[in-house]
Design a protein around this motif. Structure first.
Motif, PDB file in Angstrom:
ATOM      1  N   ASP A 249       0.805  -1.222   0.000  1.00 13.17           N
ATOM      2  CA  ASP A 249       0.000   0.000   0.000  1.00 13.17           C
ATOM      3  C   ASP A 249       0.840   1.276   0.000  1.00 13.17           C
ATOM      4  OD1 ASP A 249      -2.315  -1.579   0.109  1.00 13.17           O
ATOM      5  OD2 ASP A 249      -2.180  -1.710   2.289  1.00 13.17           O
ATOM      6  N   VAL A 250       2.081   1.193  -0.470  1.00 15.96           N
ATOM      7  CA  VAL A 250       2.929   2.377  -0.633  1.00 15.96           C
ATOM      8  C   VAL A 250       3.610   2.282  -1.991  1.00 15.96           C
ATOM      9  CG1 VAL A 250       4.866   3.722   0.244  1.00 15.96           C
ATOM     10  CG2 VAL A 250       3.366   2.541   1.855  1.00 15.96           C
ATOM     11  N   GLU A 251       3.546   3.350  -2.765  1.00 14.89           N
ATOM     12  CA  GLU A 251       4.223   3.377  -4.055  1.00 14.89           C
ATOM     13  C   GLU A 251       5.736   3.418  -3.856  1.00 14.89           C
ATOM     14  OE1 GLU A 251       3.025   3.210  -7.186  1.00 14.89           O
ATOM     15  OE2 GLU A 251       1.037   2.840  -6.334  1.00 14.89           O
ATOM     16  N   PRO A 252       6.513   2.785  -4.738  1.00 15.65           N
ATOM     17  CA  PRO A 252       7.976   2.799  -4.593  1.00 15.65           C
ATOM     18  C   PRO A 252       8.559   4.202  -4.519  1.00 15.65           C
ATOM     19  CG  PRO A 252       7.319   1.151  -6.202  1.00 15.65           C
ATOM     20  CD  PRO A 252       6.082   1.904  -5.845  1.00 15.65           C
ATOM     21  N   SER A 253       8.064   5.124  -5.335  1.00 17.07           N
ATOM     22  CA  SER A 253       8.608   6.486  -5.313  1.00 17.07           C
ATOM     23  C   SER A 253       8.341   7.175  -3.977  1.00 17.07           C
ATOM     24  CB  SER A 253       7.998   7.319  -6.448  1.00 17.07           C
ATOM     25  OG  SER A 253       6.581   7.395  -6.315  1.00 17.07           O
ATOM     26  N   ILE A 254       7.202   6.880  -3.354  1.00 14.10           N
ATOM     27  CA  ILE A 254       6.874   7.458  -2.045  1.00 14.10           C
ATOM     28  C   ILE A 254       7.771   6.862  -0.970  1.00 14.10           C
ATOM     29  CG2 ILE A 254       5.056   7.790  -0.339  1.00 14.10           C
ATOM     30  CD1 ILE A 254       4.662   9.281  -3.016  1.00 14.10           C
ATOM     31  N   PHE A 255       7.981   5.546  -1.021  1.00 15.68           N
ATOM     32  CA  PHE A 255       8.848   4.902  -0.032  1.00 15.68           C
ATOM     33  C   PHE A 255      10.278   5.417  -0.167  1.00 15.68           C
ATOM     34  CE2 PHE A 255      11.287   1.463   1.940  1.00 15.68           C
ATOM     35  CZ  PHE A 255      10.566   1.270   3.103  1.00 15.68           C
ATOM     36  N   LYS A 256      10.725   5.606  -1.402  1.00 16.44           N
ATOM     37  CA  LYS A 256      12.070   6.144  -1.624  1.00 16.44           C
ATOM     38  C   LYS A 256      12.191   7.549  -1.034  1.00 16.44           C
ATOM     39  CE  LYS A 256      15.395   7.308  -5.287  1.00 16.44           C
ATOM     40  NZ  LYS A 256      15.638   7.327  -6.745  1.00 16.44           N
ATOM     41  N   ALA A 257      11.187   8.371  -1.257  1.00 16.59           N
ATOM     42  CA  ALA A 257      11.203   9.729  -0.705  1.00 16.59           C
ATOM     43  C   ALA A 257      11.235   9.695   0.821  1.00 16.59           C
ATOM     44  CB  ALA A 257       9.982  10.505  -1.197  1.00 16.59           C
ATOM     45  N   MET A 258      10.475   8.775   1.405  1.00 19.13           N
ATOM     46  CA  MET A 258      10.455   8.649   2.860  1.00 19.13           C
ATOM     47  C   MET A 258      11.819   8.221   3.397  1.00 19.13           C
ATOM     48  SD  MET A 258       7.932   6.349   5.252  1.00 19.13           S
ATOM     49  CE  MET A 258       8.914   4.847   5.072  1.00 19.13           C
ATOM     50  N   LEU A 259      12.461   7.261   2.732  1.00 21.92           N
ATOM     51  CA  LEU A 259      13.800   6.838   3.145  1.00 21.92           C
ATOM     52  C   LEU A 259      14.790   7.998   3.059  1.00 21.92           C
ATOM     53  CD1 LEU A 259      14.297   3.264   1.614  1.00 21.92           C
ATOM     54  CD2 LEU A 259      13.972   3.865   4.024  1.00 21.92           C
ATOM     55  N   LEU A 260      14.721   8.761   1.987  1.00 19.34           N
ATOM     56  CA  LEU A 260      15.620   9.911   1.840  1.00 19.34           C
ATOM     57  C   LEU A 260      15.449  10.890   2.993  1.00 19.34           C
ATOM     58  CD1 LEU A 260      15.417  10.606  -2.003  1.00 19.34           C
ATOM     59  CD2 LEU A 260      17.481  10.035  -0.704  1.00 19.34           C
ATOM     60  N   PHE A 261      14.213  11.138   3.393  1.00 19.10           N
ATOM     61  CA  PHE A 261      13.994  12.019   4.537  1.00 19.10           C
ATOM     62  C   PHE A 261      14.605  11.430   5.807  1.00 19.10           C
ATOM     63  CE2 PHE A 261      11.617  12.732   8.429  1.00 19.10           C
ATOM     64  CZ  PHE A 261      11.795  14.098   8.588  1.00 19.10           C
ATOM     65  N   MET A 262      14.414  10.139   6.036  1.00 15.18           N
ATOM     66  CA  MET A 262      14.902   9.516   7.264  1.00 15.18           C
ATOM     67  C   MET A 262      16.424   9.577   7.372  1.00 15.18           C
ATOM     68  SD  MET A 262      12.304   6.249   7.415  1.00 15.18           S
ATOM     69  CE  MET A 262      12.811   5.695   9.034  1.00 15.18           C
TER      70      MET A 262
END
Length: 354
Positions: A249-262
């Protein structure tokens, strides 16, 4: 006796040469803390006829630790002007005594010719110095800002709309002592270093499967940033030996953006991630990123997304953003959406609602 006195004189001479007087210095620095506010008046013609001394005002805005507001008098501030002029003032809207500031009021030319009407106190600072506001409600501005008949036939008024830009510079004085050293300190590169760790996968110990994409990461960094990952990897029911997680339930581009923030503690550049300069695409991605931030307990990212969405509210996105704000308990975003909707009922096709 004479020998002793000679030694005493010599000791005094040595003392005076080995302990010279110390020089010291300091510096008082007077500077301004500047901030600006755009104020748009839609439906100018409907504001006329209020009467002299009656005004409409902008929302309050903060500059230099004080609250300010723009007051617009469509029929003038003074009865003796008999509605010949419109008046504009900048007012101190918070408690404060002897607040010294510089001001600039600009009425924007909407023809695109750039012939703005500018009243600037900044330009006259050398002549008269900053203006002093004695108390809350003190104002700086112009009783005869613009002759009304001229204004109404000018390029400053378009589609019954006026746009003003206000700049306030609050004067501050600070003391700077003399430094005995001058060692340049580079800005922190921790975020960049951790970003390289994420991008290279060096030392990674967890793999995420998100759709068809694979992301390598580091459990300790994720656990330090997210209470959800901390519980998943190191909680009472977590499994520290897990080396692969499927994220749904998370798009890859969204998960990537979240990882970058973390890893960097910064809101990722949405345009770089999507390859699109479309504001609509940006808004949709930030909406999904806010939902992911809420899901994984990333409060700072959630607030960054909320602030970004507040800036991008428009007729195409307000309803989906409002639903998102309600679902994820974003009170400020919800308020901005409701205010926008209330002010744009016709554009949203809601004009007949009661």
């Amino acid at each position: 006796m004479t020998k002793f006195d000679g030694d005493l004189v010599e000791n005094k001479r040595r003392s005076s040469t080995t302990h010279p007087l110390q020089d010291s210095s300091s510096k008082s620095i007077n500077e301004t803390v500047n901030g600006s506010h755009h104020y748009t008046i839609k439906g100018y013609s409907l504001a006329k006829g209020m009467g002299a001394g009656k005004y409409i005002s902008s929302d309050v805005f903060s500059v230099g630790g004080y609250q300010w507001a723009i007051y617009f008098y469509p029929d003038g501030k003074n009865p003796e002007d008999n509605s010949t002029y419109v008046s504009v003032f900048i007012a101190l809207a918070s408690e404060g005594t002897d607040v010294r500031a510089l001001f600039e009021l600009t009425l924007l030319d909407q023809s695109g010719k750039g012939k703005h009407k500018v009243h600037s106190h900044f330009d006259r600072a050398l002549e008269s110095g900053p203006y002093t506001l004695k108390y809350r409600g003190s104002m700086w501005g112009y009783k005869r800002f613009f002759r009304r008949t001229t204004l109404e036939t000018s390029d400053f008024l378009k589609d019954d709309c006026l746009i003003m830009h206000c700049t306030v510079g609050v004067v501050r004085t600070r003391m700077e002592g003399h430094k005995q050293y001058n060692i340049p300190i580079p800005p922190s590169d921790m975020g960049q270093s951790l970003k390289e760790l994420l991008e290279t996968g060096l030392g990674s110990d967890i793999v995420f499967e998100v759709g068809d994409d694979i992301f390598k990461a580091h459990k300790l960094i994720l656990a330090a940033r997210s209470p959800v990952f901390r519980a998943q990897f190191f909680g009472l029911i977590g499994n520290p030996n897990t080396d692969r997680v499927v994220v749904e339930d998370v798009e890859p581009s969204i998960f990537k953006a979240m990882l970058l923030f973390m890893y960097t503690d910064e809101l990722p550049d949405v345009y770089e991630l999507t390859g699109s300069i479309s504001t609509c695409t940006s808004t949709i991605m930030v909406q999904h990123l806010l939902a992911a931030a809420d899901r994984f307990g990333l409060d700072r990212l959630k607030l960054l997304c909320e602030a970004k969405l507040c800036e991008e509210v428009n007729a195409d996105t307000v309803m989906t953003t409002l639903a998102l704000a309600e679902q994820h308990h974003c009170s400020q975003l919800k308020m901005i959406c409701l205010k926008f909707a209330a002010s744009n009922l016709g554009e949203l096709g809601l004009g007949n609602l009661t």
